[in-house]
Write a protein that holds these residues in place. Structure first.
Motif, PDB file in Angstrom:
ATOM      1  N   ARG A   1       0.861  -2.163 -17.857  1.00 22.58           N
ATOM      2  CA  ARG A   1       0.557  -1.493 -16.590  1.00 22.58           C
ATOM      3  C   ARG A   1      -0.949  -1.456 -16.337  1.00 22.58           C
ATOM      4  NH1 ARG A   1       2.182   4.425 -15.001  1.00 22.58           N
ATOM      5  NH2 ARG A   1       0.815   4.780 -13.239  1.00 22.58           N
ATOM      6  N   TRP A   2      -1.719  -1.027 -17.328  1.00 21.46           N
ATOM      7  CA  TRP A   2      -3.177  -0.990 -17.173  1.00 21.46           C
ATOM      8  C   TRP A   2      -3.718  -2.386 -16.868  1.00 21.46           C
ATOM      9  CZ3 TRP A   2      -7.119   2.778 -19.236  1.00 21.46           C
ATOM     10  CH2 TRP A   2      -6.611   4.080 -19.271  1.00 21.46           C
ATOM     11  N   LEU A   3      -3.168  -3.377 -17.553  1.00 19.50           N
ATOM     12  CA  LEU A   3      -3.601  -4.758 -17.342  1.00 19.50           C
ATOM     13  C   LEU A   3      -3.334  -5.195 -15.912  1.00 19.50           C
ATOM     14  CD1 LEU A   3      -4.529  -7.354 -19.133  1.00 19.50           C
ATOM     15  CD2 LEU A   3      -2.133  -8.004 -18.887  1.00 19.50           C
ATOM     16  N   LEU A   4      -2.129  -4.953 -15.421  1.00 22.40           N
ATOM     17  CA  LEU A   4      -1.751  -5.435 -14.093  1.00 22.40           C
ATOM     18  C   LEU A   4      -2.479  -4.692 -12.983  1.00 22.40           C
ATOM     19  CD1 LEU A   4       2.074  -6.041 -14.553  1.00 22.40           C
ATOM     20  CD2 LEU A   4       0.193  -7.689 -14.655  1.00 22.40           C
ATOM     21  N   GLU A   5      -2.836  -3.446 -13.208  1.00 24.16           N
ATOM     22  CA  GLU A   5      -3.650  -2.734 -12.221  1.00 24.16           C
ATOM     23  C   GLU A   5      -4.960  -3.483 -11.986  1.00 24.16           C
ATOM     24  OE1 GLU A   5      -2.084   1.817 -13.223  1.00 24.16           O
ATOM     25  OE2 GLU A   5      -3.998   1.087 -14.028  1.00 24.16           O
ATOM     26  N   ARG A   6      -5.571  -3.956 -13.069  1.00 21.18           N
ATOM     27  CA  ARG A   6      -6.857  -4.670 -12.948  1.00 21.18           C
ATOM     28  C   ARG A   6      -6.666  -6.093 -12.441  1.00 21.18           C
ATOM     29  NH1 ARG A   6      -6.454   0.171 -15.573  1.00 21.18           N
ATOM     30  NH2 ARG A   6      -8.547   1.073 -15.882  1.00 21.18           N
ATOM     31  N   VAL A   7      -5.655  -6.782 -12.960  1.00 24.76           N
ATOM     32  CA  VAL A   7      -5.467  -8.190 -12.594  1.00 24.76           C
ATOM     33  C   VAL A   7      -5.093  -8.332 -11.119  1.00 24.76           C
ATOM     34  CG1 VAL A   7      -4.014 -10.214 -12.969  1.00 24.76           C
ATOM     35  CG2 VAL A   7      -4.922  -8.953 -14.922  1.00 24.76           C
ATOM     36  N   THR A   8      -4.184  -7.500 -10.627  1.00 19.16           N
ATOM     37  CA  THR A   8      -3.801  -7.614  -9.210  1.00 19.16           C
ATOM     38  C   THR A   8      -4.962  -7.271  -8.293  1.00 19.16           C
ATOM     39  OG1 THR A   8      -2.880  -5.351  -9.239  1.00 19.16           O
ATOM     40  CG2 THR A   8      -1.350  -7.187  -9.627  1.00 19.16           C
ATOM     41  N   THR A   9      -5.778  -6.302  -8.691  1.00 21.66           N
ATOM     42  CA  THR A   9      -6.971  -5.959  -7.894  1.00 21.66           C
ATOM     43  C   THR A   9      -7.936  -7.132  -7.853  1.00 21.66           C
ATOM     44  OG1 THR A   9      -6.798  -3.594  -8.384  1.00 21.66           O
ATOM     45  CG2 THR A   9      -8.960  -4.421  -7.738  1.00 21.66           C
ATOM     46  N   SER A  10      -8.139  -7.771  -9.001  1.00 25.34           N
ATOM     47  CA  SER A  10      -9.058  -8.906  -9.069  1.00 25.34           C
ATOM     48  C   SER A  10      -8.560 -10.066  -8.215  1.00 25.34           C
ATOM     49  CB  SER A  10      -9.227  -9.357 -10.522  1.00 25.34           C
ATOM     50  OG  SER A  10     -10.053 -10.490 -10.616  1.00 25.34           O
ATOM     51  N   CYS A  11      -7.266 -10.351  -8.276  1.00 23.17           N
ATOM     52  CA  CYS A  11      -6.706 -11.448  -7.478  1.00 23.17           C
ATOM     53  C   CYS A  11      -6.882 -11.168  -5.988  1.00 23.17           C
ATOM     54  CB  CYS A  11      -5.239 -11.647  -7.803  1.00 23.17           C
ATOM     55  SG  CYS A  11      -4.921 -12.339  -9.448  1.00 23.17           S
ATOM     56  N   ALA A  12      -6.606  -9.944  -5.565  1.00 27.13           N
ATOM     57  CA  ALA A  12      -6.763  -9.583  -4.155  1.00 27.13           C
ATOM     58  C   ALA A  12      -8.214  -9.703  -3.719  1.00 27.13           C
ATOM     59  CB  ALA A  12      -6.245  -8.165  -3.920  1.00 27.13           C
ATOM     60  N   ASN A  13      -9.135  -9.269  -4.578  1.00 25.29           N
ATOM     61  CA  ASN A  13     -10.553  -9.371  -4.243  1.00 25.29           C
ATOM     62  C   ASN A  13     -10.994 -10.825  -4.130  1.00 25.29           C
ATOM     63  OD1 ASN A  13     -10.969  -6.584  -4.184  1.00 25.29           O
ATOM     64  ND2 ASN A  13     -11.559  -6.474  -6.329  1.00 25.29           N
ATOM     65  N   ASP A  14     -10.533 -11.663  -5.043  1.00 26.89           N
ATOM     66  CA  ASP A  14     -10.911 -13.080  -5.020  1.00 26.89           C
ATOM     67  C   ASP A  14     -10.335 -13.791  -3.806  1.00 26.89           C
ATOM     68  OD1 ASP A  14     -12.313 -12.772  -7.345  1.00 26.89           O
ATOM     69  OD2 ASP A  14     -10.812 -13.696  -8.636  1.00 26.89           O
ATOM     70  N   ALA A  15      -9.158 -13.383  -3.396  1.00 25.19           N
ATOM     71  CA  ALA A  15      -8.515 -14.021  -2.242  1.00 25.19           C
ATOM     72  C   ALA A  15      -9.185 -13.637  -0.931  1.00 25.19           C
ATOM     73  CB  ALA A  15      -7.037 -13.652  -2.196  1.00 25.19           C
ATOM     74  N   GLY A  16      -9.880 -12.504  -0.916  1.00 27.09           N
ATOM     75  CA  GLY A  16     -10.570 -12.075   0.301  1.00 27.09           C
ATOM     76  C   GLY A  16      -9.592 -11.764   1.419  1.00 27.09           C
ATOM     77  N   PHE A  17      -9.787 -12.432   2.545  1.00 26.20           N
ATOM     78  CA  PHE A  17      -8.936 -12.175   3.705  1.00 26.20           C
ATOM     79  C   PHE A  17      -7.621 -12.952   3.656  1.00 26.20           C
ATOM     80  CE2 PHE A  17     -13.221 -11.182   5.275  1.00 26.20           C
ATOM     81  CZ  PHE A  17     -13.000  -9.874   5.695  1.00 26.20           C
ATOM     82  N   GLU A  18      -7.485 -13.845   2.689  1.00 27.26           N
ATOM     83  CA  GLU A  18      -6.236 -14.596   2.549  1.00 27.26           C
ATOM     84  C   GLU A  18      -5.208 -13.781   1.772  1.00 27.26           C
ATOM     85  OE1 GLU A  18      -6.131 -18.842   1.751  1.00 27.26           O
ATOM     86  OE2 GLU A  18      -8.309 -18.794   1.550  1.00 27.26           O
ATOM     87  N   SER A  19      -3.947 -13.993   2.055  1.00 31.70           N
ATOM     88  CA  SER A  19      -2.895 -13.369   1.268  1.00 31.70           C
ATOM     89  C   SER A  19      -2.772 -14.117  -0.057  1.00 31.70           C
ATOM     90  CB  SER A  19      -1.564 -13.400   2.020  1.00 31.70           C
ATOM     91  OG  SER A  19      -1.190 -14.734   2.312  1.00 31.70           O
ATOM     92  N   CYS A  20      -2.238 -13.441  -1.064  1.00 35.64           N
ATOM     93  CA  CYS A  20      -2.107 -14.082  -2.363  1.00 35.64           C
ATOM     94  C   CYS A  20      -0.892 -13.535  -3.091  1.00 35.64           C
ATOM     95  CB  CYS A  20      -3.366 -13.894  -3.210  1.00 35.64           C
ATOM     96  SG  CYS A  20      -3.710 -12.189  -3.681  1.00 35.64           S
ATOM     97  N   SER A  21      -0.454 -14.267  -4.101  1.00 36.21           N
ATOM     98  CA  SER A  21       0.666 -13.841  -4.922  1.00 36.21           C
ATOM     99  C   SER A  21       0.319 -14.073  -6.379  1.00 36.21           C
ATOM    100  CB  SER A  21       1.938 -14.616  -4.562  1.00 36.21           C
ATOM    101  OG  SER A  21       1.799 -15.981  -4.931  1.00 36.21           O
ATOM    102  N   LEU A  22       0.947 -13.296  -7.256  1.00 37.69           N
ATOM    103  CA  LEU A  22       0.695 -13.413  -8.687  1.00 37.69           C
ATOM    104  C   LEU A  22       2.010 -13.572  -9.427  1.00 37.69           C
ATOM    105  CD1 LEU A  22      -1.200 -13.206 -11.179  1.00 37.69           C
ATOM    106  CD2 LEU A  22      -0.779 -10.724 -11.129  1.00 37.69           C
ATOM    107  N   ARG A  23       2.104 -14.634 -10.189  1.00 38.64           N
ATOM    108  CA  ARG A  23       3.260 -14.862 -11.061  1.00 38.64           C
ATOM    109  C   ARG A  23       2.879 -14.494 -12.489  1.00 38.64           C
ATOM    110  NH1 ARG A  23       5.507 -20.606 -13.302  1.00 38.64           N
ATOM    111  NH2 ARG A  23       7.337 -19.811 -14.392  1.00 38.64           N
TER     112      ARG A  23
END
Length: 268
Positions: free
Chosen positions: A119-141
């Protein structure tokens, strides 16, 4: 749409009934869950990264287990990984903080500590992915390395409970559910996936930086080679509690001077 893949592995074990000391064996003092995060395009290149490591090590088999490598080989593996466009996030539970705490009974239950760190890991990873994607939508597998004693359905149920807002206590942070698709989780064998072998190297490198060996010493050299890949805030700055996440917090994790120095080095 930007598609990300996170390969997730662990180092150490969940138990804390008899923690190892320099004088006797026992359970690991740390449990670490680590992620190797790549875009879908770079995911297709991970087998080439794995093969390049194997070639440099002159190994007959392509499969890599970090624990089986000698010191010089571990250095080479981390050097090669550091050149690749991937991101690293690790959560590190110092289990000496659990006996006698209010969490002891909870984390003695099978799978609870593992799922909590995920849970702690995914809180950080999903935030990082969203930040990197910027205004684009993104998904995480998510692709987990298969562990014999882990109930992945229970873990998925735990994630669904959080996603649906059915927790009794609202967390300080939250997984970005616009990024993570709980139905897009797989559990695979280490031997068949290059990404899981890279995640094994990453997680084991950080494990050896904080877990004392039989002589009470640490080996931070491998993790230090990977620090350029560790997740940081969008504007840069400290990676502590972003890509390197002690649990409990840096202040409360009861790390010794060498471990604290290692963690502090990620604030620079």
């Amino acid at each position: 749409m930007i598609n990300y893949v996170a390969y997730i592995d662990e180092a150490g074990d969940e138990g804390f009934g008899k923690l190892a000391t320099t004088n006797s064996g026992g359970q690991s003092r740390w449990l670490i869950i680590g992620a190797c995060v790549v875009t879908r395009e770079d995911d297709l290149r991970l087998p080439s990264l794995r093969d390049s490591i194997s070639a440099r090590l002159a190994r007959r088999q392509r499969e890599i287990h970090f624990r089986d490598l000698k010191h010089a080989q571990k250095v080479v593996a981390c050097q090669e990984i550091a050149k690749f466009p991937l991101k690293i996030c690790v959560t590190l539970s110092h289990k000496i903080t659990l006996p006698g705490s209010s969490y002891e009974a909870t984390f003695k239950k099978r799978g609870y500590l593992y799922n909590y760190l995920v849970r702690w890991l995914l809180e950080r990873v999903t935030t990082s992915c969203a930040n990197d994607a910027g205004f684009e939508s993104c998904s995480l597998r998510l692709v987990f390395s298969r562990r014999a004693n882990t109930d992945y359905q229970t873990m998925k149920d735990y994630l669904i409970l959080m996603r649906d807002g059915r927790e009794l206590m609202r967390p300080v942070r939250s997984i970005n559910w616009k990024v993570l698709d709980v139905d897009n989780i797989s559990v695979e064998n280490h031997s068949k996936w290059a990404g899981l072998q890279i995640a094994d190297c990453i997680t084991s490198a950080f494990f050896q930086a904080v877990e004392p060996n039989a002589y009470g010493n640490y080996e931070p050299a491998y993790a230090n080679l990977l620090r350029g890949c560790v997740m940081r805030p969008p504007q840069g700055g400290s990676a502590l509690n972003v890509g390197v996440v002690p649990v409990p917090s840096f202040v409360k994790c009861q790390a010794d001077d060498a471990q604290l120095a290692f963690f502090k080095s990620f604030t620079q």
